[in-house]
Design a protein around this motif. Structure first.
Motif, PDB file in Angstrom:
ATOM      1  N   GLU A 173      -4.941  10.990  -2.465  1.00 21.27           N
ATOM      2  CA  GLU A 173      -6.210  10.851  -1.995  1.00 21.27           C
ATOM      3  C   GLU A 173      -6.853   9.498  -2.560  1.00 21.27           C
ATOM      4  O   GLU A 173      -7.495   9.103  -1.655  1.00 21.27           O
ATOM      5  N   ILE A 174      -6.840   9.368  -3.619  1.00 18.49           N
ATOM      6  CA  ILE A 174      -7.149   7.922  -4.100  1.00 18.49           C
ATOM      7  C   ILE A 174      -6.677   6.645  -3.513  1.00 18.49           C
ATOM      8  O   ILE A 174      -7.127   5.899  -3.055  1.00 18.49           O
ATOM      9  N   HIS A 175      -4.963   6.913  -3.370  1.00 23.48           N
ATOM     10  CA  HIS A 175      -4.271   5.721  -2.933  1.00 23.48           C
ATOM     11  C   HIS A 175      -4.870   5.834  -1.220  1.00 23.48           C
ATOM     12  O   HIS A 175      -4.879   4.655  -0.845  1.00 23.48           O
ATOM     13  N   ASP A 176      -5.042   6.847  -0.670  1.00 20.07           N
ATOM     14  CA  ASP A 176      -5.399   6.773   0.907  1.00 20.07           C
ATOM     15  C   ASP A 176      -6.733   6.033   0.859  1.00 20.07           C
ATOM     16  O   ASP A 176      -6.920   5.150   1.961  1.00 20.07           O
ATOM     17  N   ILE A 177      -7.841   6.337   0.016  1.00 13.60           N
ATOM     18  CA  ILE A 177      -9.067   5.747   0.010  1.00 13.60           C
ATOM     19  C   ILE A 177      -8.852   4.054  -0.130  1.00 13.60           C
ATOM     20  O   ILE A 177      -9.432   3.267   0.692  1.00 13.60           O
ATOM     21  N   ILE A 178      -8.329   3.865  -0.971  1.00 14.24           N
ATOM     22  CA  ILE A 178      -7.974   2.426  -1.212  1.00 14.24           C
ATOM     23  C   ILE A 178      -7.231   1.784  -0.143  1.00 14.24           C
ATOM     24  O   ILE A 178      -7.625   0.516   0.105  1.00 14.24           O
ATOM     25  N   ALA A 179      -6.461   2.244   0.496  1.00  8.44           N
ATOM     26  CA  ALA A 179      -5.612   1.749   1.711  1.00  8.44           C
ATOM     27  C   ALA A 179      -6.634   1.586   2.614  1.00  8.44           C
ATOM     28  O   ALA A 179      -6.430   0.603   3.425  1.00  8.44           O
ATOM     29  N   SER A 234       0.781  -1.161   0.050  1.00 10.11           N
ATOM     30  CA  SER A 234      -0.227  -0.094   0.011  1.00 10.11           C
ATOM     31  C   SER A 234       0.790   1.344   0.047  1.00 10.11           C
ATOM     32  O   SER A 234       1.978   1.251   0.618  1.00 10.11           O
ATOM     33  N   VAL A 235       0.381   2.077  -0.869  1.00  9.53           N
ATOM     34  CA  VAL A 235       1.227   3.444  -0.877  1.00  9.53           C
ATOM     35  C   VAL A 235       0.218   4.524  -0.224  1.00  9.53           C
ATOM     36  O   VAL A 235       0.487   5.684  -0.365  1.00  9.53           O
ATOM     37  N   GLY A 236      -0.759   4.197   0.468  1.00 16.17           N
ATOM     38  CA  GLY A 236      -2.049   5.084   0.978  1.00 16.17           C
ATOM     39  C   GLY A 236      -1.875   5.106   2.256  1.00 16.17           C
ATOM     40  O   GLY A 236      -1.411   4.182   2.926  1.00 16.17           O
ATOM     41  N   ASP A 237      -2.648   6.226   3.039  1.00 14.91           N
ATOM     42  CA  ASP A 237      -2.721   6.176   4.384  1.00 14.91           C
ATOM     43  C   ASP A 237      -4.309   5.918   4.617  1.00 14.91           C
ATOM     44  O   ASP A 237      -4.932   6.671   4.499  1.00 14.91           O
ATOM     45  N   ILE A 260      -5.926   5.919   7.584  1.00 19.88           N
ATOM     46  CA  ILE A 260      -6.604   6.984   8.219  1.00 19.88           C
ATOM     47  C   ILE A 260      -7.016   8.041   7.538  1.00 19.88           C
ATOM     48  O   ILE A 260      -8.050   8.670   7.591  1.00 19.88           O
ATOM     49  N   ALA A 261      -6.180   8.625   6.622  1.00 17.93           N
ATOM     50  CA  ALA A 261      -6.536   9.830   5.991  1.00 17.93           C
ATOM     51  C   ALA A 261      -7.670   9.184   5.029  1.00 17.93           C
ATOM     52  O   ALA A 261      -8.354  10.184   4.653  1.00 17.93           O
ATOM     53  N   GLY A 262      -7.602   8.010   4.381  1.00 15.26           N
ATOM     54  CA  GLY A 262      -8.544   7.701   3.529  1.00 15.26           C
ATOM     55  C   GLY A 262      -9.975   7.575   4.079  1.00 15.26           C
ATOM     56  O   GLY A 262     -10.959   8.012   3.635  1.00 15.26           O
ATOM     57  N   GLU A 263     -10.188   6.937   5.384  1.00 12.65           N
ATOM     58  CA  GLU A 263     -11.346   6.970   5.993  1.00 12.65           C
ATOM     59  C   GLU A 263     -11.955   8.228   6.178  1.00 12.65           C
ATOM     60  O   GLU A 263     -12.997   8.774   6.198  1.00 12.65           O
ATOM     61  N   LYS A 264     -10.999   9.372   6.716  1.00 17.14           N
ATOM     62  CA  LYS A 264     -11.379  10.638   6.966  1.00 17.14           C
ATOM     63  C   LYS A 264     -12.258  11.364   5.678  1.00 17.14           C
ATOM     64  O   LYS A 264     -13.007  11.963   5.693  1.00 17.14           O
ATOM     65  N   LEU A 265     -11.490  10.963   4.406  1.00 17.11           N
ATOM     66  CA  LEU A 265     -11.552  11.645   3.008  1.00 17.11           C
ATOM     67  C   LEU A 265     -13.044  11.033   2.881  1.00 17.11           C
ATOM     68  O   LEU A 265     -13.815  11.742   2.240  1.00 17.11           O
ATOM     69  N   MET A 266     -13.370   9.794   3.097  1.00 15.36           N
ATOM     70  CA  MET A 266     -14.551   9.266   2.770  1.00 15.36           C
ATOM     71  C   MET A 266     -15.591   9.758   3.417  1.00 15.36           C
ATOM     72  O   MET A 266     -16.901   9.796   2.794  1.00 15.36           O
ATOM     73  N   ARG A 267     -15.366   9.935   4.686  1.00 14.97           N
ATOM     74  CA  ARG A 267     -16.578  10.771   5.243  1.00 14.97           C
ATOM     75  C   ARG A 267     -16.878  12.256   5.042  1.00 14.97           C
ATOM     76  O   ARG A 267     -17.983  12.847   4.748  1.00 14.97           O
ATOM     77  N   GLU A 268     -15.622  12.880   4.490  1.00 12.86           N
ATOM     78  CA  GLU A 268     -15.709  14.228   3.978  1.00 12.86           C
ATOM     79  C   GLU A 268     -16.596  14.273   2.740  1.00 12.86           C
ATOM     80  O   GLU A 268     -17.395  14.987   2.163  1.00 12.86           O
ATOM     81  N   LEU A 269     -16.133  13.206   1.881  1.00  9.01           N
ATOM     82  CA  LEU A 269     -17.046  12.948   0.467  1.00  9.01           C
ATOM     83  C   LEU A 269     -18.364  12.453   0.846  1.00  9.01           C
ATOM     84  O   LEU A 269     -18.837  12.171  -0.291  1.00  9.01           O
ATOM     85  N   ASP A 270     -18.694  12.247   1.806  1.00  7.25           N
ATOM     86  CA  ASP A 270     -20.268  11.490   2.191  1.00  7.25           C
ATOM     87  C   ASP A 270     -20.314  10.151   1.318  1.00  7.25           C
ATOM     88  O   ASP A 270     -21.439   9.947   1.048  1.00  7.25           O
ATOM     89  N   CYS A 271     -19.247   9.361   1.196  1.00  3.29           N
ATOM     90  CA  CYS A 271     -19.464   8.017   0.690  1.00  3.29           C
ATOM     91  C   CYS A 271     -20.410   7.165   1.265  1.00  3.29           C
ATOM     92  O   CYS A 271     -21.214   6.179   0.726  1.00  3.29           O
ATOM     93  N   TYR A 272     -20.636   7.300   2.583  1.00  6.21           N
ATOM     94  CA  TYR A 272     -21.501   6.507   3.414  1.00  6.21           C
ATOM     95  C   TYR A 272     -23.140   6.693   2.775  1.00  6.21           C
ATOM     96  O   TYR A 272     -23.878   5.998   3.327  1.00  6.21           O
TER      97      TYR A 272
END
Length: 205
Positions: free
Chosen positions: A100-106, A29-32, A34-46
């Motif tokens: 940002e994409i790598h973080d979400i995938i991570a 993995s090249v992503g983070d 923790i940052a990925g989860e935060k970003l998914m919430r900001e983007l309202d993926c849920y």
């Protein structure tokens, strides 16, 4: 899980593209996360997707999406979903960077539960083994199958009334061989797994 391209055979509508091969960094993995989860919430993926134990049901559940899709495929999809499926309802986000994409995938990678196929196939009841495999591969993330799931794609509960077991087995072996435009992932199932899954899906309702 497996008959997303039934729509192609039943109604002549091709849905999606087969997932790409895993990228060179598939195991690293090249992503983070923790940052990925935060970003998914900001983007309202849920709002549209189930993730973990929360979220909506407009789109597929993403909890075990890494069982279905490689990191490379997910990157291409998130970068611009319309390039894979022009008619998709998935929005194209404006990313600040590829990171940002790598973080979400991570983050999605941390949710994946590997399938212990050897343990499951020790079950003597073939249909029961198939039921366990359907659960392990998270087929209900997209399909309704007997006891529950999502009607995002074809309901497989009564699929035995439409298709012969021989067709089902061939489709599960290599979905793209039957429909080059299918969105159905190739899970690279063993013959034993396929026999079990078909036995369960085509068994008593």
């Amino acid at each position: 899980m497996w008959v997303l391209s039934l729509i192609v055979f039943a109604g002549g509508v091709a849905l999606f593209l087969e997932p790409a091969e895993a990228s060179a960094d598939e195991g690293e993995s090249v992503g983070d996360p923790i940052a990925g989860e935060k970003l998914m919430r900001e983007l309202d993926c849920y709002q549209c997707h189930g993730i973990g134990k929360e979220g909506g049901d407009v789109g597929p559940d993403l909890t075990n999406v890494r069982l279905r899709r490689s990191k490379e495929w997910l990157f291409q999809w998130l970068e611009d979903p319309s390039l894979t499926r022009p008619a998709t309802g998935m929005p194209a986000f404006t990313w600040n960077s590829d990171q940002e994409i790598h973080d979400i995938i991570a983050y999605l990678d941390t949710l994946k539960t590997p399938v212990d196929r050897e343990k499951i196939l020790k079950e003597k009841d073939l249909a029961k083994a198939g039921e366990l495999l359907v659960k392990a591969y998270d087929c209900r993330a997209c399909h309704t199958i007997k006891t529950g799931g999502r009607d995002i794609y074809p309901n497989l509960t009564r699929i035995g009334e439409k298709l012969r077991p021989e067709w089902d087995k061939k489709f599960l072996k290599d979905p793209e061989a039957w429909d080059p435009y299918t969105f159905m992932p190739n899970f690279h199932l063993t013959d034993q797994e396929i026999e079990a899954i078909v036995a369960y899906i085509l068994g008593p309702k």
